[in-house]
Every structure is written in C-alpha cells, then in structure tokens.
Design an enzyme around this catalytic site. Structure first.
Site, mmCIF file in Angstrom:
data_model
loop_
_atom_site.group_PDB
_atom_site.id
_atom_site.type_symbol
_atom_site.label_atom_id
_atom_site.label_comp_id
_atom_site.label_asym_id
_atom_site.label_seq_id
_atom_site.Cartn_x
_atom_site.Cartn_y
_atom_site.Cartn_z
ATOM 1 N N SER A 16 2.317 -62.354 9.978
ATOM 2 C CA SER A 16 2.381 -61.686 11.272
ATOM 3 C C SER A 16 1.836 -62.607 12.360
ATOM 4 O O SER A 16 0.656 -62.963 12.372
ATOM 5 C CB SER A 16 1.573 -60.390 11.246
ATOM 6 O OG SER A 16 1.584 -59.839 12.541
ATOM 7 N N HIS A 64 6.991 -62.032 11.009
ATOM 8 C CA HIS A 64 6.802 -60.658 11.466
ATOM 9 C C HIS A 64 6.255 -60.714 12.889
ATOM 10 O O HIS A 64 5.240 -61.358 13.159
ATOM 11 C CB HIS A 64 5.839 -59.914 10.536
ATOM 12 C CG HIS A 64 5.662 -58.470 10.879
ATOM 13 N ND1 HIS A 64 6.552 -57.492 10.472
ATOM 14 C CD2 HIS A 64 4.706 -57.829 11.606
ATOM 15 C CE1 HIS A 64 6.141 -56.317 10.920
ATOM 16 N NE2 HIS A 64 5.024 -56.493 11.622
ATOM 17 N N ASP A 87 5.088 -58.560 16.226
ATOM 18 C CA ASP A 87 4.620 -57.245 16.687
ATOM 19 C C ASP A 87 4.708 -57.128 18.200
ATOM 20 O O ASP A 87 4.021 -57.856 18.922
ATOM 21 C CB ASP A 87 3.153 -57.057 16.270
ATOM 22 C CG ASP A 87 3.015 -56.885 14.776
ATOM 23 O OD1 ASP A 87 3.670 -55.985 14.223
ATOM 24 O OD2 ASP A 87 2.250 -57.660 14.157
ATOM 25 N N MET A 118 3.966 -54.608 21.312
ATOM 26 C CA MET A 118 3.209 -53.391 21.657
ATOM 27 C C MET A 118 3.253 -53.162 23.161
ATOM 28 O O MET A 118 3.240 -54.133 23.921
ATOM 29 C CB MET A 118 1.745 -53.565 21.240
ATOM 30 C CG MET A 118 1.562 -53.917 19.779
ATOM 31 S SD MET A 118 -0.189 -54.171 19.422
ATOM 32 C CE MET A 118 -0.087 -54.727 17.718
ATOM 33 N N HIS A 125 8.903 -55.832 14.955
ATOM 34 C CA HIS A 125 8.316 -54.493 14.800
ATOM 35 C C HIS A 125 7.939 -53.969 16.178
ATOM 36 O O HIS A 125 6.979 -54.450 16.786
ATOM 37 C CB HIS A 125 7.087 -54.643 13.876
ATOM 38 C CG HIS A 125 6.291 -53.390 13.691
ATOM 39 N ND1 HIS A 125 5.019 -53.415 13.151
ATOM 40 C CD2 HIS A 125 6.564 -52.092 13.955
ATOM 41 C CE1 HIS A 125 4.545 -52.176 13.086
ATOM 42 N NE2 HIS A 125 5.462 -51.358 13.580
ATOM 43 N N MET A 139 6.318 -51.433 18.536
ATOM 44 C CA MET A 139 5.371 -50.325 18.676
ATOM 45 C C MET A 139 5.406 -49.920 20.137
ATOM 46 O O MET A 139 4.449 -50.143 20.899
ATOM 47 C CB MET A 139 3.967 -50.789 18.234
ATOM 48 C CG MET A 139 3.845 -50.879 16.734
ATOM 49 S SD MET A 139 2.523 -51.987 16.209
ATOM 50 C CE MET A 139 3.422 -53.530 16.214
ATOM 51 N N MET A 143 3.202 -48.262 7.457
ATOM 52 C CA MET A 143 1.972 -48.767 8.081
ATOM 53 C C MET A 143 0.796 -48.421 7.177
ATOM 54 O O MET A 143 0.557 -47.245 6.879
ATOM 55 C CB MET A 143 1.765 -48.141 9.462
ATOM 56 C CG MET A 143 2.773 -48.554 10.529
ATOM 57 S SD MET A 143 2.961 -50.338 10.733
ATOM 58 C CE MET A 143 1.287 -50.846 11.110
ATOM 59 N N ASP A 178 2.677 -52.996 5.998
ATOM 60 C CA ASP A 178 2.144 -53.679 7.170
ATOM 61 C C ASP A 178 0.727 -53.208 7.481
ATOM 62 O O ASP A 178 0.521 -52.066 7.879
ATOM 63 C CB ASP A 178 3.068 -53.406 8.366
ATOM 64 C CG ASP A 178 2.711 -54.250 9.575
ATOM 65 O OD1 ASP A 178 1.856 -55.146 9.462
ATOM 66 O OD2 ASP A 178 3.310 -53.994 10.639
HETATM 67 C C1 DX5 Z 1 -0.548 -53.821 13.374
HETATM 68 C C2 DX5 Z 1 0.616 -54.742 13.227
HETATM 69 C C3 DX5 Z 1 0.525 -55.624 12.034
HETATM 70 C C4 DX5 Z 1 -0.626 -56.585 12.084
HETATM 71 C C5 DX5 Z 1 -1.097 -56.792 10.674
HETATM 72 O O1 DX5 Z 1 -0.282 -52.922 14.388
HETATM 73 O O2 DX5 Z 1 1.828 -54.013 13.090
HETATM 74 O O3 DX5 Z 1 1.734 -56.330 11.809
HETATM 75 O O4 DX5 Z 1 -0.290 -57.819 12.658
HETATM 76 O O5 DX5 Z 1 -2.252 -57.541 10.713
HETATM 77 P P1 DX5 Z 1 -3.263 -57.654 9.499
HETATM 78 O O6 DX5 Z 1 -2.507 -58.281 8.366
HETATM 79 O O7 DX5 Z 1 -4.347 -58.498 10.047
HETATM 80 O O8 DX5 Z 1 -3.703 -56.239 9.153
HETATM 81 ZN ZN ZN Z 2 3.667 -55.089 12.392
#
Ligand code: DX5
Ligand code: ZN
Length: 218
Positions: A8, A33, A35, A37, A66, A68, A137, A175
């Site tokens: 990620s 991956h 993220d 947000m 991903h 969010m 999640m 994740d």
């Molecule tokens: C959290 C993200 C994850 C995050 C995971 O909201 O969707 O992808 O980057 O990070 P770790 O592996 O540090 O929990």
């Molecule tokens: Zn994620």
C-alpha cells in the site's frame, strides 16, 4: 492460483515516491494498492489525482485503486483515464452499487467492493457474480498502521464459501494490519490478495519483506 501481495503506497515516503514505486516494480510484489480518501467517508485525506498520475507514470504493475470516498460514481472515468486496473468502491458509500459496478466495468476496469469491519459479507449475496474483487477491511478505513481485527478470519471463510458456491471468480483481498504473523492464516482461510502498508514500508528492507510475505503465503 498463487497468492498476491499488494504493497500500500499510503505508507510510502511521499518525498521519495518514485524511489518507492521503483522498489515495488523490482520486488516480488504483484500489485500497487492505492488508497484514495476524501476526508468525508473517512476522517483522513490521503492524496488525489495528480499524485496517482505521478505514481502511474512509473508503476509497472496492476494498479489496485481503493476509493474511500462518498459518491464514487463521479470519478469512475477519471480513474480509468489515470490507468487504474481495478477500481474498488465501498459498499457503505454506494446507494446503487449494482449500477456503480456496471459503470466501472464499462470503462474496461475490474470492479471491486470494499466492506467496512462492521458490514457482514451476507450483503454481497446478490452481487457477488458481478464483482471481480471483494476487499475485506481488517481495520477501520482511513489510516495505515492500525491493528488487525480478528473477526476478519470468520468473514474470509464465509466469503470464500459464498464465492465457491456461486459462478464467480471474485478475488478476496484483505486490507489493514497485515503482517508476517497473520498472512498465512488469512490465505489458508481463503484470501487471494494481501495488502500490506506499514509492515512493508516501515521495515528495514522493504524488498526483502515483500519476498518474505510471498514465501509465507506460497
Ligand atoms: C486503510 C487503507 C489501507 C492501509 C493499510 O484505510 O485502506 O490500505 O494503507 O495499511 P497497513 O498495512 O499499515 O494497515
Ligand atoms: Zn486500502
């Protein structure tokens, strides 16, 4: 099918993003991956389109994006244009999830659904055959570096049996809080893809950490 590791980028060093992207390119990792947000669906803002564009310029592997964010339909075409391979939206953020998945697939991307820790996998029963990936999640979304929620194992098993009794080739992704301690149990329970942020990028040798994770789940 061999199990996949998806570092990620949220945990990368944003001041050395190209270096970290090249590290993933040269490693045994399978996917990036990414993220995204919005500070509304989750209480944090990560990065947006210009940064994804910069990542995509150097990344040589599948871009697993991903979202969010609320109302993700607004940006489906944008993420397709930026080079996303897989676009995952949250079940909790979509009123017309079936329509959203069709819109994602119409662009040529694969369509994923993410479930928050409190959302049961049973809500996917009538949509699993339209889904390429389910992202379970295993932490509350919004931040890296949180601890793994143990009820995830039960959800992986339930989802595995739902997929196996359907006409679906859907992959199961985990994740949040993935480490060398839970990776094997997760893939044994039926997970196909493990996302790992902090565990990879906070380690002394991320390339080696990725290799170790691959070996553990092989
Ligand atoms: C959290 C993200 C994850 C995050 C995971 O909201 O969707 O992808 O980057 O990070 P770790 O592996 O540090 O929990
Ligand atoms: Zn994620």
């Amino acid at each position: 099918m061999s199990k996949l590791i998806a570092p990620s980028i949220l945990a990368a060093d944003f001041a050395n993003l190209q270096r970290d992207v090249e590290m993933v390119n040269a490693s045994q990792a399978d996917w990036f991956h990414i993220d995204i947000m919005d500070g509304v669906f989750v209480p944090n803002i990560s990065f947006g389109m210009p940064v994804l564009k910069a990542i995509a310029k150097h990344a040589q592997k599948t871009l697993d994006v991903h979202l969010m964010i609320v109302d993700p339909d607004r940006y489906i075409q944008t993420f397709a244009d930026l080079g996303a391979t897989i676009l995952t939206v949250h079940y909790e953020a979509c009123t017309h999830l079936h329509r959203t998945l069709q819109a994602i697939k119409a662009t040529g991307m694969q369509a994923g659904i993410a479930l928050n820790p409190h959302t049961p996998v049973s809500v996917l029963e009538d949509i699993i055959e339209d889904t390429d990936l389910v992202c379970l999640m295993s932490v509350n979304p919004g931040f890296g570096g949180q601890s793994f929620i143990e009820t995830t194992y039960k959800k992986v098993k339930q989802l595995r049996s739902m997929i196996d009794t359907s006409n679906s080739n859907c992959k199961i992704e985990i994740d949040g809080g993935v480490t060398d301690k839970n990776a094997k149990a997760l893939t044994d329970a039926g997970a196909d893809v493990l996302v790992a942020g902090s565990f990879v990028f906070r380690s002394e040798n991320p390339t080696q950490t990725i290799q170790n994770l691959k070996q553990i789940v092989d």
